[in-house]
Design a protein around this motif. Structure first.
Motif, PDB file in Angstrom:
ATOM      1  N   VAL A 222     -11.179 -68.428  16.715  1.00  0.00           N
ATOM      2  CA  VAL A 222     -10.177 -68.734  17.738  1.00  0.00           C
ATOM      3  C   VAL A 222      -9.401 -70.004  17.371  1.00  0.00           C
ATOM      4  CG1 VAL A 222      -9.877 -69.348  20.180  1.00  0.00           C
ATOM      5  CG2 VAL A 222     -11.502 -67.550  19.535  1.00  0.00           C
ATOM      6  N   LYS A 226      -5.433 -70.478  17.456  1.00  0.00           N
ATOM      7  CA  LYS A 226      -4.812 -71.505  18.314  1.00  0.00           C
ATOM      8  C   LYS A 226      -3.885 -72.391  17.477  1.00  0.00           C
ATOM      9  CE  LYS A 226      -7.019 -70.815  22.224  1.00  0.00           C
ATOM     10  NZ  LYS A 226      -7.337 -70.856  23.526  1.00  0.00           N
TER      11      LYS A 226
ATOM     12  N   LEU B  35     -12.452 -62.922  20.032  1.00  0.00           N
ATOM     13  CA  LEU B  35     -10.988 -62.988  20.032  1.00  0.00           C
ATOM     14  C   LEU B  35     -10.393 -62.300  21.262  1.00  0.00           C
ATOM     15  CD1 LEU B  35     -10.079 -62.362  16.262  1.00  0.00           C
ATOM     16  CD2 LEU B  35     -10.278 -64.531  17.478  1.00  0.00           C
ATOM     17  N   ALA B  38     -10.821 -64.712  24.164  1.00  0.00           N
ATOM     18  CA  ALA B  38      -9.983 -65.910  24.111  1.00  0.00           C
ATOM     19  C   ALA B  38      -8.516 -65.616  24.366  1.00  0.00           C
ATOM     20  CB  ALA B  38     -10.154 -66.589  22.759  1.00  0.00           C
TER      21      ALA B  38
END
Lengths: 313, 94, 376
Positions: A222, A226, B35, B38
């Motif tokens: 992640v 990001k 994923l 998120a």
């Protein structure tokens, strides 16, 4: 409401499901990009029986092993020349090369620039995860400056390639860059790349949490996504030479080149085999060649952002 | 979140409704990367306590009406590297 | 007259004869990179292939040439490249992929003096062991060694037939002197040329690497819905990677056995005056021509000499050499002893070695000296 248990996935027809789960680590972006590719294939109605995938070596090189179509897992760096040979021999087949940054741009760097120069009618998807994942996270020609890898333990002192810029200048007909986070735009771009006659190239920045992210403050998949979210600037038809990627700085995503279609390498090779071509005079043959030449001046206008194409954005 | 409340206000004003989706999972393909969790724009997925066959925690659904509901955007399906999760449009119950 | 088989008598170099042999054999794809002394093969193919509906590509290097060859071969074409030592070295990578994936292809290697850049315009015969062992891992090479432009034509056809039949890259080991030697070449009519095509897999449900009784699996076509997967990784019968010792043993043993069990059919050699010979000269390629002269000179001096000449050097005709092992042996070649070690292994004793480092063919007198030494 809870999650509904399923046995099959909408893309299963395009996958060798008997080989799943694939080899890629949890959170690796390659599967995501493969999904985008298969959706694009489905969306444009590409016949999977007439579609071939060729991969080289490395993590991304394993892709060919998971698609339910004729697929070739070749040697390190040689996916492109293998594909060029196959496409020249059988121009009616759709040939895609799906491989990684190290495979396509380090050991295979010579082949990709020449395939772009020739305008070979193949689609190349380059997953750029900034490292050699399969071998444990070594320095790649795409590793950002300062990047920590097992072979640049003090930080990378080299400058990385700007892949999109390199391939645009080499003469590709279609050049785009996305990330494994920008999945919808990636899918649309892949549709265009698949339909484009000529050398089309899509670079996809992707996360390697295991081998690269872990050493560079992005241990969780992640984190890299990001990072992409934070620094990616989507801008179409920017001069691809401006597509440099520097650590902790904005970088450009989008379509860099979408050139008018021209005769492909294979069109020209097969024209040579026609008796009407062979039996004309050399002056007439030269005329045909000039008529079907690549319009590199148009391409360079597009690349430099001075083309008409630029105004579309 | 600002955008959501804006959307909500707009929906209330116009009387329109968001599409609704149903989330499907091939649990044993999941490698628990997170994923889908998120990046779900509606935050309807969380890590479950369960283990799948491979020892990973697959996601589970936590829908909270009216905002945190699956809107069938398909992002989880697209971001999932494992071909494990996907959505289908939920037919309206008349 | 048909364009693919130029029936009649011609005055051709070995390089051009090899190109004509390829076209007569049905080669319709060439990918290569210019290199002395093989460039004339590429030049001839560039001119000739379009005339017969074939594709010629000059690639960016030999790594790419060999890869393109395999791609085209899977595309259904009979494919060839031509090179010399430095290029042959680069091709070793996908020579191995061809072995592993069982892909027919022909490499014409016009040997020059080495190592490295060596003698670009002068001969060597130093690629014999490279053809056999140049790519890593266990495999069985097939390599042919013509001695004249006529044989360059004939043996290139045979190289294609062997490549197609046994599904692997086959090497035609020529040398600079032979490549640039002009002689009469007779191209026979089509019906006198034997052509072998690969077995094609028809059953979509059959595993693509499931071999027939002859240990050769039929080759699946691409673009016809077979959904094949072909990999350079060790793979099972389905073609899927299978990284373990058991699959390695089964599959790699088969690709070795498919050649070694058919070796008697593949092996080809010429024996000249060996029947009563006390001493046998072993030679191949351009060296065999000097050796033949040396044998005649020896006979004129009352020495019972004979010539054993490989037309196929790999697989190696060990059995026949062993049968002849009661004679004395001389090995002549333009290297520091490559066929020599195989000959000595077959005859289980030492042979007199008449080697040259390269740059010029043997003078018959040099070989004659070896013959005389063998009888001491």
């Amino acid at each position: 409401m809870s999650i509904i248990k399923a046995e099959t996935h909408p893309l299963d027809d395009y996958l060798r499901t008997e080989r799943l789960p694939h080899v890629w680590c949890p959170g690796c972006g390659i599967g995501t990009v493969l999904g985008a590719y298969l959706r694009a294939m489905k969306n444009v109605g590409l016949d999977s029986e007439k579609s071939i995938m060729v991969s080289g070596i490395g993590c991304t090189g394993r892709t060919a092993g998971y698609v339910r179509m004729d697929s070739f897992h070749t040697t390190h760096g040689r996916a492109i020349p293998f594909a060029v040979g196959l496409k020249a021999a059988r121009p009616e087949l759709n040939v895609t090369v799906f491989s990684g940054d190290g495979d396509l741009f380090a050991i295979g760097g010579n082949h990709i620039i020449h395939a772009a120069r020739r305008n070979a009618n193949i689609t190349v998807i380059a997953i750029n995860n900034f490292t050699y994942g399969m071998t444990g996270g070594q320095l790649a020609p795409t590793t950002p400056e300062t990047g920590i890898t097992t072979t640049s333990p003090y930080g990378n002192v080299e400058s990385p390639f700007n892949l999109a810029g390199l391939i645009a200048v080499a003469g590709a007909s279609y050049v785009a860059r996305w990330t494994s986070l920008h999945v919808r735009r990636l899918e649309k771009s892949l549709e265009k790349a698949l339909k484009k006659r000529g050398f089309s190239f899509v670079e996809v920045l992707s996360q390697c949490p295991t081998a690269y992210g872990r050493r560079n403050g992005m241990r969780d998949p992640v984190d890299t996504l990001k990072y992409f979210q934070k620094y990616a600037v989507v801008k179409n038809h920017v001069n691809p030479l401006e597509g440099v990627i520097e650590p902790n700085k904005p970088f450009i995503l989008g379509e860099f080149v979408d050139a008018p279609e021209e005769a492909t390498f294979e069109d020209k090779l097969w024209e040579l085999t026609k008796s009407e071509f062979l039996h004309t005079s050399q002056a007439e043959r030269s005329e045909w060649i000039i008529e079907h030449r690549r319009h590199l001046e148009i391409l360079s206008r597009i690349i430099s952002g001075r083309g008409e194409d630029n105004e579309q954005s | 979140m600002a955008t959501e409340s804006k959307t909500e206000k707009l929906l209330q004003k116009t009387g329109a409704s968001l599409p609704r989706g149903e989330v499907y999972l091939i649990e044993d393909r999941c490698k628990g990367c997170g994923l889908c969790i998120a990046f779900c724009p509606k935050h309807v997925l969380v890590v479950s306590d369960r283990f799948n066959k491979k020892g990973y925690h697959p996601p589970e659904l936590v829908e909270e009406e009216p905002l945190n509901v699956c809107i069938n955007c398909g992002f989880c399906e697209r971001i999932c590297p494992e071909f494990a999760i996907f959505v289908k449009e939920k037919k309206k119950e008349e | 007259m048909s364009k693919d088989i130029l029936v009649g008598d011609h005055f051709l170099s070995g390089d051009v004869a090899a190109a004509e042999g390829a076209i007569a054999a049905g080669c319709r794809f060439f990918a290569g990179y210019p290199i002395t002394p093989s460039s004339e093969v590429a030049e001839r193919m560039a001119r000739r292939l379009p005339e017969v509906g074939g594709i010629f590509i000059q690639m960016e290097d030999e790594l790419g040439s060999m890869a393109a060859l395999l791609g085209a071969s899977w595309g259904g074409k009979k494919a060839m490249t031509a090179t010399s030592g430095p290029g042959f070295s680069l091709m070793m990578e996908n020579y191995g992929l061809g072995m592993m994936t069982e892909t027919p292809a022909v490499i014409v290697d016009v040997q020059r003096g080495g190592p490295s850049t060596g003698l670009p315009t002068l001969l060597g015969q130093g690629d014999v062991m490279q053809a056999r062992w140049g790519s890593h891992g266990p495999y069985q090479a097939i390599a042919l060694t013509p001695e004249s432009p006529q044989e360059c034509f004939n043996l290139t056809i045979r190289a294609f037939n062997l490549a197609e039949k046994y599904r692997q890259p086959v090497v035609v080991l020529m040398d600079e002197s032979l490549g640039h030697l002009f002689e009469r070449v007779t191209i026979p009519p089509r019906e006198e040329i034997e052509i072998t095509d690969r077995k094609i897999l028809k059953d979509k449900n059959r595993d693509i690497y499931e071999a027939d009784e002859d240990l050769i699996p039929p080759m699946p076509p691409v673009g016809e819905g077979f959904g094949i997967h072909v990999t350079g990784l060790t793979h099972d019968e389905r073609g899927y990677p299978s990284i373990n010792a058991e699959t390695q043993e089964r599959m790699i043993r088969r690709i070795n056995d498919k050649i070694s069990k058919h070796a008697p059919e593949i092996i080809d050699y010429e024996e000249f005056m060996t029947d009563d010979a006390d001493v046998i000269v072993v030679a191949y390629g351009i060296t065999a021509r000097s050796a033949r002269r040396a044998v005649i000179m020896a006979r004129e001096k009352g020495i019972k000499a004979g010539l054993f000449r490989f037309k196929v050097i790999w697989p190696f005709p060990s059995e026949r050499l062993e049968e002849l092992s009661d004679r004395e042996f001389v090995v002549a070649e333009v290297n520091n002893g490559q066929a020599l070690v195989e000959v000595e292994r077959a005859i289980r004793k030492r042979a007199i070695f008449v080697g040259k480092m390269g740059g010029e063919p043997h003078r018959p007198e040099e070989i004659l000296k070896g013959i005389e030494e063998a009888l001491k």
